[in-house]
Design an enzyme around this catalytic site. Sequence first.
Site, short mmCIF file in Angstrom:
data_model
loop_
_atom_site.label_atom_id
_atom_site.label_comp_id
_atom_site.label_asym_id
_atom_site.label_seq_id
_atom_site.Cartn_x
_atom_site.Cartn_y
_atom_site.Cartn_z
N GLY A 258 0.62 -1.16 0.01
CA GLY A 258 0.05 0.03 0.15
C GLY A 258 0.86 1.32 -0.04
CB VAL A 259 4.28 2.06 1.31
CG1 VAL A 259 4.95 3.16 1.03
CG2 VAL A 259 3.70 1.87 2.54
CG LEU A 261 7.74 1.75 -2.03
CD1 LEU A 261 8.34 0.61 -1.30
CD2 LEU A 261 8.65 3.10 -1.41
N GLY A 262 6.86 1.74 -6.35
CA GLY A 262 7.25 1.43 -7.68
C GLY A 262 7.12 2.43 -8.81
CB SER A 287 4.47 -5.46 -18.64
OG SER A 287 5.29 -4.02 -18.35
CG HIS A 372 3.36 -0.33 -16.42
ND1 HIS A 372 4.58 0.46 -15.84
CD2 HIS A 372 3.73 -1.48 -16.10
CE1 HIS A 372 5.49 -0.63 -15.41
NE2 HIS A 372 4.86 -1.76 -15.63
#
Length: 432
Positions: A258-259, A261-262, A287, A372
């Site tokens: 839930g944080v 980052l990506g 992907s 994405h």
Amino acid sequence: MLDGLRDAARKASHERTLRGLIADCKRLLSERGEANSVSIARDLVTRYGTLPDDQQTQFFERLSRDFSPDPQAVLQSAQAYAQAPTADNLIRLTHSAEPPRQELFRRINRLPGGTSSIVAMRRALLARVGQKPELQALESDFLHLLSSWFNPGFLQLQRVDWNSPAQLLEQIIRHEAVHEIDGWDDLRRRLQPDRRLFAFFHPQLPSEPLIFVEVALLPEMPDAIAPLIDKKATPLPSNQFKVAAFYSISNCQPCLKGVSLGNFLIKRVAEELRRELPQLRTFCTLSPMPGFARWLRAGAACEGLAKVRAERLADASRALLDACEGDLDRIGTAAGLREATGDTLEALKQLGAFYLGVQTVAAGGDPVARFHLDNGARLERINTRADLSAKGVKQSFGLMVNYLYDLGKVEAHHEKFVRGEVAQSRAIASLT
């Protein structure tokens, strides 16, 4: 009888530890705790580490029940703010509505190694919250604080190469979640001069990567994964680097679920590569489409299509089933896909365009696509027979997709996705 006495003694000891732990929590929140927070927090963390699983659950239940806001205080503050929405009343409302356990976690975080302790607590909580919905508010507090403490502005971007510490390289091998790393020779190839690997680190967890991305430097946009992860492939010379292809993103810390980052990682790496290699003109991904086969086998439904597009979707589904003689398992193996006709592959590609270009915005849309597209990428190209591994065939009948990151348009593409539209190339749009 002796065993029974031992069990009773052990249970009594654990209960004393739990009572002492709750007492430590209250001491840490007291005025005295403010001044002695490090020593009290150290005792608290030590006690917590001795709890067996069942008492960890009880500890979380006590945190949820005993360290929540006072409902009457919240109500009075809310009424005061509703009657007079002044800054002072808003501050009082905010203060009264914040669970005391948030301040408890902040004080634990002051301890050297405290961040790691908080992360470990959340890992244990996440394993329980699915069966105990009453712990959701506690989970929300952890997420709220960790989202602030792991803000990308605090994170350090580092390149990982063959000279990085062996412990770090072992973690990369262990945490690779998209395309498994087959030992040290495989990792060495992924760290050659025509490859890059970048990771985010937190200053309080300097030896633990949070998330990492693997990049291939290529002359053109890739259409298959096998050449990128072939450990026997010869590295390309730098004068052929025109495209940076992100082909794997792996989260090393599930407890940071839930944080965000990506999404920041990809943009930071793209900027870093553009500075290092100004000849790069294209930033894209190769992907997976992990939900495509499941969607196709379930009937390939897309809600809300106009009549013409609905007919095109139905025609593509019929064409694929006709080519497979009504049995999708005929293309459910690598051998079956290698033998598939051009018409079969074209029908697969068209259905992939509907899945990504239409179904992605619906609830339950493809998670990689949503990541994405919400991050500002454009759906650029769908590739057939792109991943003939067992996993790739099972998940997507071998399809993979290129998302294009046009760094000057990512905000516009993100806003488009928020409105329920998918930024896509003309080639993809023409298929639907």
